[in-house]
Design a protein around this motif. Structure first.
Motif, PDB file in Angstrom:
ATOM      1  N   THR A   1       0.845  -1.190   0.000  1.00 39.50           N
ATOM      2  CA  THR A   1       0.000   0.000   0.000  1.00 39.50           C
ATOM      3  C   THR A   1       0.886   1.248   0.000  1.00 39.50           C
ATOM      4  OG1 THR A   1      -0.049   0.183   2.415  1.00 39.50           O
ATOM      5  CG2 THR A   1      -1.712  -1.236   1.386  1.00 39.50           C
ATOM      6  N   ASP A   2       0.270   2.398  -0.169  1.00 40.35           N
ATOM      7  CA  ASP A   2       1.018   3.659  -0.111  1.00 40.35           C
ATOM      8  C   ASP A   2       1.705   3.828   1.244  1.00 40.35           C
ATOM      9  OD1 ASP A   2       0.194   4.232  -2.657  1.00 40.35           O
ATOM     10  OD2 ASP A   2      -1.376   5.646  -2.072  1.00 40.35           O
ATOM     11  N   LEU A   3       1.061   3.324   2.302  1.00 44.12           N
ATOM     12  CA  LEU A   3       1.618   3.460   3.639  1.00 44.12           C
ATOM     13  C   LEU A   3       2.960   2.738   3.768  1.00 44.12           C
ATOM     14  CD1 LEU A   3       0.516   4.894   6.190  1.00 44.12           C
ATOM     15  CD2 LEU A   3      -0.323   2.669   6.958  1.00 44.12           C
ATOM     16  N   ALA A   4       3.112   1.644   3.008  1.00 44.69           N
ATOM     17  CA  ALA A   4       4.342   0.849   3.073  1.00 44.69           C
ATOM     18  C   ALA A   4       5.301   1.144   1.926  1.00 44.69           C
ATOM     19  CB  ALA A   4       3.989  -0.635   3.071  1.00 44.69           C
ATOM     20  N   ALA A   5       5.054   2.228   1.207  1.00 40.96           N
ATOM     21  CA  ALA A   5       5.836   2.518   0.001  1.00 40.96           C
ATOM     22  C   ALA A   5       7.341   2.631   0.290  1.00 40.96           C
ATOM     23  CB  ALA A   5       5.329   3.799  -0.652  1.00 40.96           C
ATOM     24  N   LYS A   6       7.709   3.179   1.455  1.00 39.43           N
ATOM     25  CA  LYS A   6       9.125   3.332   1.773  1.00 39.43           C
ATOM     26  C   LYS A   6       9.826   1.987   1.942  1.00 39.43           C
ATOM     27  CE  LYS A   6       8.812   7.872   3.985  1.00 39.43           C
ATOM     28  NZ  LYS A   6       9.020   8.644   5.239  1.00 39.43           N
ATOM     29  N   LEU A   7       9.061   0.968   2.323  1.00 38.97           N
ATOM     30  CA  LEU A   7       9.639  -0.363   2.516  1.00 38.97           C
ATOM     31  C   LEU A   7       9.772  -1.129   1.208  1.00 38.97           C
ATOM     32  CD1 LEU A   7       7.601  -1.488   5.669  1.00 38.97           C
ATOM     33  CD2 LEU A   7       9.885  -0.464   5.607  1.00 38.97           C
ATOM     34  N   LEU A   8       9.080  -0.653   0.169  1.00 37.52           N
ATOM     35  CA  LEU A   8       9.019  -1.383  -1.107  1.00 37.52           C
ATOM     36  C   LEU A   8       9.407  -0.470  -2.262  1.00 37.52           C
ATOM     37  CD1 LEU A   8       5.541  -3.069  -0.428  1.00 37.52           C
ATOM     38  CD2 LEU A   8       7.791  -4.167  -0.214  1.00 37.52           C
ATOM     39  N   ARG A   9      10.369   0.422  -2.025  1.00 38.17           N
ATOM     40  CA  ARG A   9      10.603   1.491  -2.997  1.00 38.17           C
ATOM     41  C   ARG A   9      11.529   1.113  -4.144  1.00 38.17           C
ATOM     42  NH1 ARG A   9      13.041   3.373   1.804  1.00 38.17           N
ATOM     43  NH2 ARG A   9      15.320   3.570   1.711  1.00 38.17           N
ATOM     44  N   ASN A  10      12.142  -0.070  -4.100  1.00 42.18           N
ATOM     45  CA  ASN A  10      12.951  -0.499  -5.243  1.00 42.18           C
ATOM     46  C   ASN A  10      12.988  -2.027  -5.285  1.00 42.18           C
ATOM     47  OD1 ASN A  10      15.217  -1.434  -3.548  1.00 42.18           O
ATOM     48  ND2 ASN A  10      15.627   0.757  -3.223  1.00 42.18           N
ATOM     49  N   ASP A  11      13.484  -2.575  -6.386  1.00 47.27           N
ATOM     50  CA  ASP A  11      13.463  -4.027  -6.590  1.00 47.27           C
ATOM     51  C   ASP A  11      14.256  -4.773  -5.525  1.00 47.27           C
ATOM     52  OD1 ASP A  11      11.882  -3.694  -8.796  1.00 47.27           O
ATOM     53  OD2 ASP A  11      13.515  -3.870 -10.260  1.00 47.27           O
ATOM     54  N   LYS A  12      15.390  -4.199  -5.099  1.00 53.09           N
ATOM     55  CA  LYS A  12      16.209  -4.871  -4.095  1.00 53.09           C
ATOM     56  C   LYS A  12      15.463  -4.986  -2.768  1.00 53.09           C
ATOM     57  CE  LYS A  12      20.696  -4.753  -1.778  1.00 53.09           C
ATOM     58  NZ  LYS A  12      21.996  -4.039  -1.640  1.00 53.09           N
ATOM     59  N   MET A  13      14.797  -3.914  -2.371  1.00 59.82           N
ATOM     60  CA  MET A  13      14.053  -3.937  -1.121  1.00 59.82           C
ATOM     61  C   MET A  13      12.883  -4.915  -1.199  1.00 59.82           C
ATOM     62  SD  MET A  13      14.088   0.071   0.029  1.00 59.82           S
ATOM     63  CE  MET A  13      13.529  -0.262   1.704  1.00 59.82           C
ATOM     64  N   ILE A  14      12.232  -4.960  -2.360  1.00 58.40           N
ATOM     65  CA  ILE A  14      11.125  -5.903  -2.555  1.00 58.40           C
ATOM     66  C   ILE A  14      11.618  -7.341  -2.411  1.00 58.40           C
ATOM     67  CG2 ILE A  14       9.541  -6.851  -4.288  1.00 58.40           C
ATOM     68  CD1 ILE A  14       9.173  -3.950  -5.288  1.00 58.40           C
ATOM     69  N   GLU A  15      12.749  -7.647  -3.024  1.00 58.56           N
ATOM     70  CA  GLU A  15      13.305  -9.001  -2.933  1.00 58.56           C
ATOM     71  C   GLU A  15      13.718  -9.334  -1.504  1.00 58.56           C
ATOM     72  OE1 GLU A  15      13.408 -11.612  -5.034  1.00 58.56           O
ATOM     73  OE2 GLU A  15      12.063 -10.283  -6.140  1.00 58.56           O
ATOM     74  N   ASN A  16      14.284  -8.356  -0.802  1.00 56.94           N
ATOM     75  CA  ASN A  16      14.690  -8.579   0.585  1.00 56.94           C
ATOM     76  C   ASN A  16      13.480  -8.875   1.475  1.00 56.94           C
ATOM     77  OD1 ASN A  16      17.408  -8.244   0.081  1.00 56.94           O
ATOM     78  ND2 ASN A  16      17.437  -6.074   0.658  1.00 56.94           N
ATOM     79  N   ILE A  17      12.393  -8.123   1.245  1.00 61.27           N
ATOM     80  CA  ILE A  17      11.166  -8.357   2.013  1.00 61.27           C
ATOM     81  C   ILE A  17      10.634  -9.764   1.731  1.00 61.27           C
ATOM     82  CG2 ILE A  17       8.725  -7.721   2.208  1.00 61.27           C
ATOM     83  CD1 ILE A  17      10.395  -5.770   3.702  1.00 61.27           C
ATOM     84  N   LYS A  18      10.617 -10.157   0.473  1.00 59.50           N
ATOM     85  CA  LYS A  18      10.148 -11.501   0.130  1.00 59.50           C
ATOM     86  C   LYS A  18      10.994 -12.571   0.802  1.00 59.50           C
ATOM     87  CE  LYS A  18       8.131 -10.552  -4.431  1.00 59.50           C
ATOM     88  NZ  LYS A  18       8.251 -10.816  -5.888  1.00 59.50           N
ATOM     89  N   GLU A  19      12.304 -12.385   0.775  1.00 60.67           N
ATOM     90  CA  GLU A  19      13.203 -13.396   1.321  1.00 60.67           C
ATOM     91  C   GLU A  19      13.061 -13.542   2.837  1.00 60.67           C
ATOM     92  OE1 GLU A  19      15.296 -15.701   0.017  1.00 60.67           O
ATOM     93  OE2 GLU A  19      14.188 -15.186  -1.790  1.00 60.67           O
ATOM     94  N   ARG A  20      12.654 -12.502   3.503  1.00 58.16           N
ATOM     95  CA  ARG A  20      12.475 -12.562   4.953  1.00 58.16           C
ATOM     96  C   ARG A  20      11.262 -13.413   5.344  1.00 58.16           C
ATOM     97  NH1 ARG A  20      11.951  -7.271   7.971  1.00 58.16           N
ATOM     98  NH2 ARG A  20      12.131  -8.713   9.727  1.00 58.16           N
ATOM     99  N   HIS A  21      10.343 -13.611   4.413  1.00 57.86           N
ATOM    100  CA  HIS A  21       9.121 -14.364   4.699  1.00 57.86           C
ATOM    101  C   HIS A  21       9.260 -15.807   4.206  1.00 57.86           C
ATOM    102  CE1 HIS A  21       7.683 -10.192   4.949  1.00 57.86           C
ATOM    103  NE2 HIS A  21       6.702 -10.652   5.695  1.00 57.86           N
ATOM    104  N   PRO A  22       8.967 -16.787   5.032  1.00 58.00           N
ATOM    105  CA  PRO A  22       9.082 -18.180   4.609  1.00 58.00           C
ATOM    106  C   PRO A  22       8.284 -18.518   3.354  1.00 58.00           C
ATOM    107  CG  PRO A  22       8.916 -18.089   6.994  1.00 58.00           C
ATOM    108  CD  PRO A  22       8.698 -16.694   6.492  1.00 58.00           C
ATOM    109  N   LEU A  23       7.165 -17.859   3.126  1.00 55.52           N
ATOM    110  CA  LEU A  23       6.378 -18.120   1.916  1.00 55.52           C
ATOM    111  C   LEU A  23       6.870 -17.317   0.713  1.00 55.52           C
ATOM    112  CD1 LEU A  23       2.731 -18.381   3.299  1.00 55.52           C
ATOM    113  CD2 LEU A  23       4.455 -20.163   3.007  1.00 55.52           C
ATOM    114  N   LYS A  24       7.953 -16.555   0.922  1.00 57.12           N
ATOM    115  CA  LYS A  24       8.622 -15.802  -0.154  1.00 57.12           C
ATOM    116  C   LYS A  24       7.671 -14.850  -0.889  1.00 57.12           C
ATOM    117  CE  LYS A  24      12.235 -18.081   0.986  1.00 57.12           C
ATOM    118  NZ  LYS A  24      13.118 -17.442   1.985  1.00 57.12           N
ATOM    119  N   ARG A  25       6.864 -14.193  -0.123  1.00 61.56           N
ATOM    120  CA  ARG A  25       5.956 -13.185  -0.671  1.00 61.56           C
ATOM    121  C   ARG A  25       5.540 -12.250   0.458  1.00 61.56           C
ATOM    122  NH1 ARG A  25       0.453 -13.811  -0.271  1.00 61.56           N
ATOM    123  NH2 ARG A  25       0.187 -13.086  -2.415  1.00 61.56           N
TER     124      ARG A  25
END
Length: 227
Positions: free
Chosen positions: A165-189
Motif C-alpha cells: 500500500t502507499d503506507l508501506a511505500a518506503k519499505l518497497l521502494r525499489n526491486d532490491k528492497m522488494i526481494e529482501n522483504i520476500k526473502e524474509r518471509h518463509p512463503l517468499k511473498r
C-alpha cells in the motif's frame, strides 16, 4: 442487505475492503478523501476521525477501523509526540469510533467489529517501538471489548505483515528492497491489499459467529516459522 461502515475506506487496505464488500453490502466509507469509485451501494462521508464529529448512522452490521501508521525510527529518533500520534490514530480513533457507533452496532444483525494490529506485536523488530506499542493497545482493546460486548457483538483484529500500500511505500521502494522483504518471509511473498480484504470479509460474515477476541495473523509465515 447488511450495512458495513469502513473508517478509512478510500485507500490501501480499506479501499480493498470497500471493493470486496460492495456487491453484497451497503458500504458507508468515512474518510478524509473520497474513494475513487462509484457504486449504487456506496456512500461516502468526508471526515477526519480524530478531529471531526462522526456522522450519525441508524443501524450497523459491520464496522471496520482501518486508519493506521508506519512510523519506523530508532528509539533515539522517536519523540514522545511520535508515540502520542501513533497511539491517537491507532487506538484513540478506534475507541472514539466504537463508542460513537455502539448503539447503532447493537441494532445490527450478528454485528462484527474488525480492527487492525501488526505482526510487529509478536515478532520483535528494530525501529518498530512506537507502532508496536500502539498496536499492542489495539490488541488489548480487542480482548477486553470482546469479553465486554459478548454475546451480542463480536470484535476481532487482523495482524498483517508488509502489505503493498502507499503506507508501506518506503519499505518497497525499489526491486532490491522488494526481494529482501520476500526473502524474509518463509512463503517468499508479502501481502496485497486484497489478501487482507478477504480476511476482513470473512470476519464480518456469519461464517465467524463463534469467533471473538481473536488476533488473526496474515504473516506469510514470518511470525511462526524460522527456516
Amino acid at each position: 442487505m447488511k450495512t458495513t461502515v469502513i473508517i478509512g475506506g478510500s485507500k490501501g487496505i480499506g479501499f480493498a475492503i470497500t471493493k470486496e464488500l460492495l456487491a453484497t453490502n451497503k458500504v458507508i466509507v468515512i474518510s478524509r478523501t473520497a474513494p475513487d469509485l462509484e457504486h449504487q451501494n456506496l456512500t461516502h462521508y468526508t471526515c477526519d476521525v480524530l478531529t471531526d464529529e462522526l456522522p450519525e448512522i441508524e443501524s450497523i452490521d459491520g464496522l471496520v477501523y482501518c486508519p493506521g501508521s508506519i512510523n519506523l525510527k530508532p528509539i533515539t529518533r522517536l519523540s514522545i509526540e511520535d508515540f502520542k500520534e501513533d497511539f491517537e490514530i491507532n487506538v484513540i480513533g478506534a475507541v472514539k469510533t466504537i463508542k460513537h457507533y455502539l448503539n447503532a452496532i447493537k441494532k445490527g444483525t450478528n454485528p462484527s467489529i474488525v480492527l487492525f494490529s501488526t505482526v510487529a506485536t509478536k515478532l520483535g523488530m528494530p525501529y518498530h517501538a512506537s507502532i508496536a506499542t500502539a498496536k499492542a493497545g489495539v490488541e488489548g482493546l480487542v480482548k477486553s471489548l470482546g469479553a465486554e460486548l459478548a454475546p451480542n457483538i463480536r470484535i476481532n483484529a487482523i495482524a498483517p505483515t508488509v502489505t503493498n500500500t502507499d503506507l508501506a511505500a518506503k519499505l518497497l521502494r525499489n526491486d532490491k528492497m522488494i526481494e529482501n522483504i520476500k526473502e524474509r518471509h518463509p512463503l517468499k511473498r508479502f501481502l496485497d491489499p486484497k489478501d487482507v480484504a478477504h480476511m476482513a470479509s470473512f470476519l464480518l460474515s456469519e461464517k465467524t459467529l463463534n469467533m471473538s477476541g481473536q488476533i488473526l495473523e496474515i504473516d506469510c509465515g514470518i511470525v511462526n516459522f524460522k527456516l
